[in-house]
Each structure stands twice: as structure tokens, then as C-alpha cells.
Design a protein around this motif. Structure first.
Motif, short mmCIF file in Angstrom:
data_model
loop_
_atom_site.label_atom_id
_atom_site.label_comp_id
_atom_site.label_asym_id
_atom_site.label_seq_id
_atom_site.Cartn_x
_atom_site.Cartn_y
_atom_site.Cartn_z
N GLY A 9 24.77 3.54 -7.12
CA GLY A 9 25.64 3.04 -8.12
C GLY A 9 25.58 3.14 -9.39
O GLY A 9 26.42 2.93 -10.24
N LYS A 10 24.26 3.24 -9.90
CA LYS A 10 23.99 3.30 -11.44
C LYS A 10 23.91 4.72 -11.80
O LYS A 10 23.11 5.71 -11.47
CB LYS A 10 22.63 2.73 -11.59
CG LYS A 10 22.60 1.27 -11.64
CD LYS A 10 21.41 0.71 -12.21
CE LYS A 10 21.44 -0.05 -13.23
NZ LYS A 10 20.34 -0.48 -13.95
N PRO A 11 24.86 5.26 -12.71
CA PRO A 11 24.80 6.53 -13.33
C PRO A 11 23.56 6.80 -13.91
O PRO A 11 23.14 5.74 -14.87
CB PRO A 11 26.04 6.68 -14.45
CG PRO A 11 27.02 5.52 -14.12
CD PRO A 11 26.01 4.45 -13.39
N LEU A 12 22.91 8.07 -13.75
CA LEU A 12 21.64 8.32 -14.41
C LEU A 12 21.94 8.81 -15.80
O LEU A 12 22.80 9.70 -16.08
CB LEU A 12 20.73 9.48 -13.81
CG LEU A 12 20.16 9.09 -12.21
CD1 LEU A 12 19.76 10.37 -11.51
CD2 LEU A 12 19.65 7.59 -12.09
N ALA A 244 20.96 14.87 -8.55
CA ALA A 244 20.82 13.43 -8.92
C ALA A 244 21.76 13.13 -9.76
O ALA A 244 22.57 12.21 -9.84
CB ALA A 244 19.79 13.16 -8.95
N ALA A 245 21.79 13.88 -11.14
CA ALA A 245 22.43 13.43 -12.12
C ALA A 245 23.84 13.53 -11.65
O ALA A 245 24.77 12.75 -12.10
CB ALA A 245 22.43 14.37 -13.26
N ALA A 246 24.28 14.60 -11.04
CA ALA A 246 25.81 14.84 -10.82
C ALA A 246 26.20 13.96 -9.68
O ALA A 246 27.46 13.36 -9.77
CB ALA A 246 25.97 16.50 -10.05
N ALA A 247 25.35 13.75 -8.71
CA ALA A 247 25.71 12.62 -7.64
C ALA A 247 26.11 11.12 -7.97
O ALA A 247 26.49 10.42 -7.52
CB ALA A 247 24.69 12.62 -6.59
N VAL A 252 22.05 13.97 -17.74
CA VAL A 252 20.84 13.81 -17.79
C VAL A 252 20.23 15.26 -18.27
O VAL A 252 20.83 16.32 -18.06
CB VAL A 252 20.19 13.67 -16.33
CG1 VAL A 252 18.82 13.61 -16.54
CG2 VAL A 252 20.56 12.39 -15.91
N VAL A 253 19.35 15.28 -19.32
CA VAL A 253 18.68 16.45 -19.89
C VAL A 253 17.21 16.51 -18.90
O VAL A 253 16.60 15.79 -18.96
CB VAL A 253 18.25 16.16 -21.20
CG1 VAL A 253 17.45 17.39 -21.75
CG2 VAL A 253 19.52 16.06 -22.22
N ILE A 254 17.27 17.67 -18.37
CA ILE A 254 15.92 18.07 -17.50
C ILE A 254 15.15 18.88 -18.34
O ILE A 254 15.56 20.02 -18.75
CB ILE A 254 16.59 18.80 -16.30
CG1 ILE A 254 17.95 18.25 -15.65
CG2 ILE A 254 15.39 18.79 -15.26
CD1 ILE A 254 17.71 17.09 -15.04
N GLY A 413 17.27 5.26 -15.66
CA GLY A 413 18.02 4.03 -15.43
C GLY A 413 18.31 3.52 -13.93
O GLY A 413 19.17 2.76 -13.80
N ALA A 414 17.64 4.47 -13.19
CA ALA A 414 17.76 4.17 -11.83
C ALA A 414 17.35 2.81 -11.35
O ALA A 414 16.20 2.43 -11.84
CB ALA A 414 17.29 5.18 -10.69
#
Ligand code: EPU
Length: 422
Positions: A9-12, A244-247, A252-254, A413-414
Motif C-alpha cells: 500500500g505504499k506508493p513507490l 511496480a511503480a504503476a501498481a 519512479v525514475v528507472i 519507499g517500499a
């Protein structure tokens, strides 16, 4: 047994650095057998499959110096002994079958155990064996070993693969690089790691053209030399973090990637409603307002990669509503992870090579298993997005192919840890 535990539940948010590509590193390390010299390989991912490959090469007689601070390894294959790859290690991974191509290319004979790797149902190697026969080797794999010998030496050929195979293309490139004359490979796989292997071999003195197209031409050279070579970034690791960023409704910058390799993934994410901003060597993935259901078919490159199919299926469980159809056009049984996703509340039906996913906007934490490498990555994505706590077992599958995935996700931040860290 170690587990990964995630409080979802934590946005990355933040930046993730991508490591070198597993599926390029493995054939390049094994390809160094052909040089009879010292190679320095940079940007190697610190993953179990690379460590196992280095152990195999070392037990075959290579002299290896590892510098994991710099992700660099030097490898001197001068004293490699043909037929000495330890079967118990060979069985632990798929890419070990490249030893057959490299041994045939260097010694004109090979003896190596049959490979292992992820379980997607039957994974035959008939195309590899046909290709070896085309360049003059008699081969047999009936006793759990790939055994081959080219009594008159390896010769050139014109060979057309019946199907598109990454491993078959790589094995023929390795075996034919020193075959006198011109070898032409038709219906060759076009993946970026095929190009990376060709670039490595050419840096060692080979004469390979056309890699990245479906016709590869190899003018045989007598000798290959050592070189210094940098592995390309891992597009599947990058794609996994993009999803993972979208989910997680994150931003997130990759970083340290080649955006062109990610085009099919970028395109699908945009269809889903996610913003993807491409820069020279990075992409930024931003959740906007909701996830739309879409359909996709995994295909050989430049199609959508099968190695991203489980992660994308997970994302589609989180679509706000609607049906997605995820079809795997490469493997006929790559949906074993669906049973695990269902434990988290996913609504998925399998129909032959397709998963029909009904998006409900959420998943719930549960205890699940990583049934294979990318399935494990999909469970991590599910856990990051889910309500509550997810515990993932059998994480050795994940560690075969992702470098410090727990540390990298924590960096954005996960709430994630390995059980032995509790
Ligand atoms: N196939 C045959 N006969 C053959 C070879 C392949 O029927 O002789 C079939 C396979 O069963 C499969 C299809 O052809 O249905 C494609 O297989 P391919 O040979 O392309 O796959 P691979 O070389 O065994 C590599 C990657 C896989 C990735 C596939 C497809 C490595 C070590 N493995 O496997 O990566 O899924 O290409 O892109 O490079 C992963 O990294 O998670 C992974 C599974």
C-alpha cells in the motif's frame, strides 16, 4: 528458509538504478571460453545465476577474479578443460547449455549436462541439436547429457530455425564463430542480448553482422582474443520496476537503461493510462488516475516480452474494472503463478495460452510462493500493491535473476524485508 515480507500500500517514489542484463551476461561469460585468453566483463549483475556460471567456469579450469564492489569480473579461460562442467551446477540453470555451443566452437566436441531453469512445461532443445548437426557435429542428448563431436571439425552452414529461439540462436553463434567460411543463420532471434553477445564476440575479434535482425552472418575467424566488455542494462529488471511503480500508484525514475529496449512495455503502460516519460538513459513512470484493462500477447522481441507477462498480469488484476486477456505466444504453460495470485484475491481464468483477468482494483496480502523467477517478481509487485501483509516463500527463484531487489525497492519507499532480517 528465507522469505520476503511486504507491508503493501505504499506508493513507490524515487530513483532505481538498473543492473546489467542476466540474459546477456550468461552467454557472454560462457562465450569467453572461445577466447582462450583473459576477458574483463563489466556491469555484471550480482545474481545467483551469474555466481553459478562463474563457479561452473572456475571448476572447468578458468581463473576468475571477482570484484563485486565494481560489478566486474576478469576471467581467463586459457586452461579450460572440455567436458568438465559439473552437472549438479549445470542442472540449476537454463543458460548452462551455452557451454555446448562454446565447447563445440573451441574444441570441436562437447559433453555437458542437460540444463534446468524455470518450469514452463516442456522446454525442448531440438533446435539447438539440429543447429549443431548443421555445422558438422554428431550430437546426442538421450542420457541426460548433451554430447557432441565434429569428427571433421566444425564447418560453416546456412541454417534456418524452425521456430524463433533465443537459446538456439546463441548456441549456434557460439559454435560457428570460428567455423571456416560464411555461416548464415535465418529466422534468428532478435533480442537485445543477441546483439550484446555479437558485440562482445566482435570485440574479441569475431566477424558477426546482422545481429538484431532475423539474418545473422558469421565469417569464421581463426582466433578470438580477450577484451574488456560492458554488459547492457537489464530490460526485464527495468520493466519489472516500471510495473511496480504503476501498481503502487507511484512515481519512479528507472535509471541506467536503454529506453528503446523497453518500447513494447512503455506502449502497454501508456495504454493502461500510466504516464511514461522517456529520457536518454532513463524513464519516469507516473501513476495518473486509474488503470485501464488491456489485452496483450507476449511474443519474441520486439514484441512484448514473455518475461514480463506475469508482472503485467498482476497489474491487470489491479485495473479498476474490465477484462484483460493476457496471452503467452512463447511458452505454452507460463501461468503456474496464477494459483498464487488467486490467494491474494485475483479473479483470473486460464484458457489454454491465455489468462482472462477481471480487474477489481485491489489485491489482499497473503502467504504465497515464488513458483519461478518472473512469477516471484509478480508476487512482489502484488505484495507491494496489496492491502495488508504478504509473505513470499521460495525466494531463491527471485535471487537467481534480480540483483538486491529488496534493497532497491526499499530505496524507493517500499516496506519490504527478507525474513532473516526480522
Ligand atoms: N523451443 C523449442 N525447441 C528448442 C528451443 C526452444 O521448442 O530447441 C521453444 C521453447 O520451448 C519456447 C520457445 O521455443 O516455447 C522459445 O524458447 P527460447 O529458446 O527462445 O527460450 P530460452 O532460450 O530457453 C531465453 C531466456 C528466457 C526467456 C526466453 C524467451 C535465457 C537464459 N533464458 O530462454 O528467460 O523467457 O529466452 O525470451 O536467456 C527469464 O529470464 O526469466 C527467462 C525464462
Amino acid at each position: 528458509m528465507e522469505k520476503i515480507i511486504i507491508k503493501g500500500g505504499k506508493p513507490l517514489k524515487g530513483t532505481i538504478e538498473i543492473s546489467g542484463m542476466k540474459n546477456a551476461a550468461l552467454p557472454i561469460l560462457i562465450g569467453s571460453i572461445l577466447t582462450e585468453d583473459k576477458c574483463e566483463i563489466e556491469n555484471l549483475p550480482d545474481i545467483d545465476d551469474v555466481r553459478i556460471t562463474l563457479s561452473i567456469l572456475s571448476q572447468m579450469g578458468a581463473v576468475i577474479e571477482e570484484n563485486w564492489q565494481e560489478n566486474t569480473v576478469t576471467i581467463d579461460t586459457t586452461k579450460i578443460k572440455c567436458g568438465s562442467a559439473p552437472s549438479e551446477l549445470v542442472r540449476q540453470m537454463r543458460a548452462s547449455y551455452y557451454i555446448a555451443g562454446a565447447e563445440l566452437g573451441r574444441f570441436g566436441r562437447t559433453s555437458v549436462g542437460c540444463p534446468g531453469g524455470c518450469d514452463f512445461g516442456e522446454r525442448p532443445i531440438d533446435q539447438h541439436l539440429k543447429a549443431f548437426e548443421a555445422i558438422g557435429a554428431f550430437v546426442d542428448s538421450s542420457n541426460g547429457l548433451i554430447e557432441g563431436e565434429a569428427p571433421g571439425g566444425i564447418h560453416n552452414t546456412e541454417f534456418c530455425f524452425d521456430i524463433n529461439t533465443v537459446g538456439g540462436t546463441i548456441n549456434l553463434m557460439l559454435a560457428a564463430v570460428k567455423a571456416p567460411g560464411l555461416t548464415v543463420i535465418e529466422n534468428a532471434a532478435r533480442e537485445p542480448h543477441i546483439v550484446d553477445l555479437a558485440n562482445f564476440l566482435n570485440t574479441c575479434g569475431a566477424n558477426i553482422s546482422g545481429a538484431g535482425t532475423d539474418t545473422i552472418k558469421i565469417k569464421g575467424v581463426e582466433k578470438l582474443y580477450g577484451c574488456t566488455y560492458t554488459i547492457i542494462p537489464d530490460m526485464i529488471e527495468a520493466g519489472t520496476f516500471m510495473v511496480a511503480a504503476a501498481a503502487t500508484k507511484g512515481d519512479v525514475v528507472i535509471d541506467n537503461i536503454i529506453p528503446k529496449h523497453l518500447e513494447s512495455i512503455t506502449q502497454k503502460l501508456r495504454q493502461i493510462g500510466v504516464e511514461v516519460i522517456e529520457n536518454d538513459e532513463s524513464v519516469e513512470v507516473k501513476y495518473r488516475d486509474g488503470l485501464k484493462a488491456i489485452s496483450l500477447r507476449a511474443l519474441p522481441y520486439p514484441g512484448f516480452p514473455t518475461d514480463m507477462q506475469p508482472q503485467m498480469c498482476t497489474l491487470m488484476c489491479l485495473a479498476d474494472k474490465g477484462l484483460s486477456i493476457i496471452t503467452d505466444g512463447v511458452y505454452n504453460n507460463r501461468f503456474k503463478y496464477v494459483t498464487q495470485l488467486k490467494k491474494m484475491g485475483a479473479d483470473i481464468h486460464i484458457n489454454e495460452r491465455s489468462a482472462i483477468v477481471s480487474g477489481h482494483g485491489k489485491l489482499s496480502g497473503s502467504s504465497v510462493k515464488a513458483v519461478d523467477l518472473r512469477a516471484g517478481a509478480a508476487m512482489i509487485i502484488a505484495g507491494l500493491a496489496a492491502d495488508g501483509v504478504t509473505e513470499i516463500e521460495d525466494i531463491h527463484h527471485i535471487e537467481r535473476g534480480y540483483s538486491d531487489i529488496v534493497g532497491k525497492l526499499r530505496g524507493v519507499g517500499a516496506d519490504i524485508l527478507k525474513a532473516d532480517e526480522v
